[in-house]
Design an enzyme around this catalytic site. Structure first.
Site, PDB file in Angstrom:
ATOM      1  N   ARG A 296       0.844  -1.196   0.000  1.00 49.24           N
ATOM      2  CA  ARG A 296       0.000   0.000   0.000  1.00 49.24           C
ATOM      3  C   ARG A 296       0.881   1.248   0.000  1.00 49.24           C
ATOM      4  O   ARG A 296       2.093   1.156   0.298  1.00 49.24           O
ATOM      5  CB  ARG A 296      -0.961   0.006   1.184  1.00 49.24           C
ATOM      6  CG  ARG A 296      -0.308  -0.342   2.496  1.00 49.24           C
ATOM      7  CD  ARG A 296      -1.328  -0.390   3.605  1.00 49.24           C
ATOM      8  NE  ARG A 296      -0.807  -1.148   4.733  1.00 49.24           N
ATOM      9  CZ  ARG A 296      -1.156  -0.943   5.984  1.00 49.24           C
ATOM     10  NH1 ARG A 296      -2.032   0.006   6.271  1.00 49.24           N
ATOM     11  NH2 ARG A 296      -0.672  -1.688   6.951  1.00 49.24           N
TER      12      ARG A 296
ATOM     13  N   ASP B  63      10.767 -11.826   2.882  1.00 46.72           N
ATOM     14  CA  ASP B  63      10.155 -10.521   2.638  1.00 46.72           C
ATOM     15  C   ASP B  63      11.151  -9.516   2.045  1.00 46.72           C
ATOM     16  O   ASP B  63      10.977  -8.997   0.940  1.00 46.72           O
ATOM     17  CB  ASP B  63       9.581 -10.103   4.017  1.00 46.72           C
ATOM     18  CG  ASP B  63       9.243  -8.659   4.208  1.00 46.72           C
ATOM     19  OD1 ASP B  63       9.645  -7.838   3.393  1.00 46.72           O
ATOM     20  OD2 ASP B  63       8.563  -8.329   5.213  1.00 46.72           O
TER      21      ASP B  63
ATOM     22  N   ASP C  83      10.513 -17.894   5.466  1.00 45.46           N
ATOM     23  CA  ASP C  83       9.342 -18.626   5.967  1.00 45.46           C
ATOM     24  C   ASP C  83       8.575 -19.172   4.770  1.00 45.46           C
ATOM     25  O   ASP C  83       8.803 -18.730   3.637  1.00 45.46           O
ATOM     26  CB  ASP C  83       8.457 -17.726   6.854  1.00 45.46           C
ATOM     27  CG  ASP C  83       7.853 -16.574   6.084  1.00 45.46           C
ATOM     28  OD1 ASP C  83       6.869 -16.790   5.367  1.00 45.46           O
ATOM     29  OD2 ASP C  83       8.392 -15.441   6.165  1.00 45.46           O
TER      30      ASP C  83
HETATM   31  C1  LIG Z   1      -6.908 -15.105   0.042  1.00 48.40           C
HETATM   32  C2  LIG Z   1      -6.441 -14.315   1.184  1.00 48.40           C
HETATM   33  C3  LIG Z   1      -6.742 -14.815   2.542  1.00 48.40           C
HETATM   34  C4  LIG Z   1      -5.798 -13.171   0.946  1.00 48.40           C
HETATM   35  C5  LIG Z   1      -5.133 -12.322   1.945  1.00 48.40           C
HETATM   36  C6  LIG Z   1      -4.601 -11.133   1.254  1.00 48.40           C
HETATM   37  C7  LIG Z   1      -3.672 -10.299   2.102  1.00 48.40           C
HETATM   38  C8  LIG Z   1      -2.187 -10.567   1.995  1.00 48.40           C
HETATM   39  C9  LIG Z   1      -4.149  -9.313   2.844  1.00 48.40           C
HETATM   40  C10 LIG Z   1      -3.263  -8.441   3.631  1.00 48.40           C
HETATM   41  C11 LIG Z   1      -4.088  -7.504   4.454  1.00 48.40           C
HETATM   42  C12 LIG Z   1      -3.310  -6.387   5.137  1.00 48.40           C
HETATM   43  C13 LIG Z   1      -4.070  -5.169   5.458  1.00 48.40           C
HETATM   44  C14 LIG Z   1      -2.022  -6.477   5.445  1.00 48.40           C
HETATM   45  C15 LIG Z   1      -1.233  -5.375   6.069  1.00 48.40           C
HETATM   46  O1  LIG Z   1      -0.213  -5.929   6.744  1.00 48.40           O
HETATM   47  P1  LIG Z   1       1.030  -5.055   7.234  1.00 48.40           P
HETATM   48  O2  LIG Z   1       0.599  -3.738   7.753  1.00 48.40           O
HETATM   49  O3  LIG Z   1       1.823  -5.938   8.144  1.00 48.40           O
HETATM   50  O4  LIG Z   1       1.872  -4.926   5.897  1.00 48.40           O
HETATM   51  P2  LIG Z   1       2.192  -3.672   4.948  1.00 48.40           P
HETATM   52  O5  LIG Z   1       2.997  -2.717   5.750  1.00 48.40           O
HETATM   53  O6  LIG Z   1       3.020  -4.304   3.859  1.00 48.40           O
HETATM   54  O7  LIG Z   1       0.882  -3.133   4.464  1.00 48.40           O
HETATM   55 ZN   LIG Z   2       5.096 -10.317   3.140  1.00 46.69          ZN
END
Ligand SMILES: CC(C)=CCC/C(C)=C/CC/C(C)=C/COP(=O)(O)OP(=O)(O)O
Ligand SMILES: [Zn+2]
Length: 408
Positions: A276, A334, A341
């Protein structure tokens, strides 16, 4: 008496650096740290490639050993995923399938039987034996069984009961909650539609109102959020677009806005994707974001829109994955400095697959041996496994239970 002083916390140090550099937020400090780490990896590669022109190399053999070991034994670090055991099976099986590794029939049967134990008598699958059914666990279990691809695996799925479970989590507005009385979000819609379409139990009544609900999750930025009014995120964008495509309604969202948003999530220096706006690159978004490109490409081409052959920088993505996301002893991660993982191993390899096989063309960074198998951008299962399962379940015909009288 002398007092012992504690070390400054990383947060304090970051705040200091934030002041010294005159940057705006702690996030910007973290961003420049990641850029530094990635730059170092890319610079090292530019030196090493002079000695070995086959670099960067996908460490196939090491990844295979890591994954096969994980299928038999997981370290205590995975304790927190004890309620996600079908996911663990899916991530490992799918990553092995992308590497073209065949699994012994005995092992396939053991995994299928284990997943059978996670199936609820009320339909759907839970996170482990005896757990309540959950849409995410159900999606993972069905994807794992379809990836196994044996008749034993297919027959584990009780389609009549699965349909009953889907009706029990369907909401009157066409959305789905993750489990009975659970949270409603776009993952629920995607998981429900993915399993229903794969197993041939999808009906018009089950998805009445669903595409309108999905479209209402597209945000002002162009991506999709978990539910209406929230922040766009790559994981949710994948769920929204794929679910619309399963419904044959992909063209009903604003594709140009989605494309613009997704393209801008590819990081200029790192080459990988962020989930995002203003967040850090992460290997798993190689798939969650990357899968949108073949999907949008197909939808735009169907509409007769002139589409560029390269919607994103496939080379930079492969460079990020191969240079920054591989653990030298197998498994992927990552970003530099993080632990390996199986979640990141699976989704980063899936992203590598999307970058290599864009629109029937194959573009491989490094030696051609780096090529992995294709993945279906809607289901994230190998397309041959998707076709085989769909054929099997279409031959079984429609399930017995078409709707649920308790549901509106
Ligand atoms: C089919 C299925 C179950 C799909 C799941 C899809 C998916 C990966 C959704 C993530 C949702 C989310 C808001 C993550 C933010 O994590 P964070 O704040 O740790 O990561 P960021 O900083 O990269 O946004
Ligand atoms: Zn990730």
């Amino acid at each position: 008496m002398a007092k012992t002083l504690p070390l400054r916390t990383i947060e304090e140090i970051k705040k200091q650096r934030f002041k010294d550099e005159g940057v705006v937020t702690i996030t910007s400090v973290e961003q420049s740290e990641v850029e530094e780490a990635v730059y170092k990896k890319l610079y090292d590669l530019s030196l090493r490639i002079k000695v070995n022109p086959n670099l960067p190399e996908l460490l196939q053999e090491s990844h295979k050993c890591y994954l096969l070991d994980c299928l038999i034994y997981l370290s205590s670090g995975y304790q927190s995923l004890d309620a996600s055991r079908p996911w663990l099976c899916y991530w490992i099986l799918h990553a092995l399938a992308l590497l073209g590794i065949k699994i012994e029939e005995k092992l396939k049967s053991a995994v299928a039987k284990f997943l059978g134990k996670c199936q609820s008598p009320d339909g759907g699958f839970g996170g482990g034996p005896g757990h309540l059914p959950h849409l995410a666990a159900t999606y993972a279990a069905v994807n794992a069984l379809v990836t196994l691809g044996t008749e034993e695996a297919y027959n584990i799925i009780n389609r009549d009961k699965l349909l009953q479970f889907l009706w029990s989590v369907r909401q009157p507005d066409g959305s789905f909650c993750m489990h009975r009385d659970g949270e409603i979000d776009i993952r629920g819609v995607y998981c429900a539609l993915a399993v229903a379409s794969l197993t041939n139990i999808l009906s018009e009544e089950l998805v009445r109102g669903t595409f309108q609900w999905i479209v209402s999750c597209q945000t002002y930025e162009g991506g999709f959020s978990g539910c209406p009014g929230m922040e766009a995120h790559g994981g949710y964008a994948f769920c929204g677009l794929s679910a619309l495509i399963i419904l044959g309604k992909g063209h009903l969202c604003d594709l140009q806005a989605l494309l613009r948003w997704t393209v801008n999530r590819q990081m200029r220096l790192e080459g990988g994707f962020q989930g995002r706006t203003n967040k850090l690159v992460d290997g798993c978004y190689s798939f969650w974001q990357g899968a949108a490109f073949p999907l949008i490409y197909t939808l735009l081409a169907e509409d007769g829109t002139q589409v560029k052959d390269h919607l994103f920088d496939e080379r930079a993505l492969q460079e990020y994955i191969l240079t920054c996301c591989q653990h030298p002893h197998g498994g992927l991660l990552d970003k530099p400095g993080k632990h390996r993982d199986i979640y990141h191993t699976s989704y980063t390899l899936s992203g590598l697959s999307v970058a290599q096989h864009f629109m029937n063309d194959v573009h491989i960074l490094g030696d051609e041996e780096n090529e992995v198998e294709c993945t279906h951008p809607v289901y994230n299962i190998r397309p041959d496994h998707v076709r085989k399962a769909m054929l099997y379940f279409s031959n079984l015909g429609a399930p017995n239970n078409h709707s649920n009288s308790n549901s509106t």
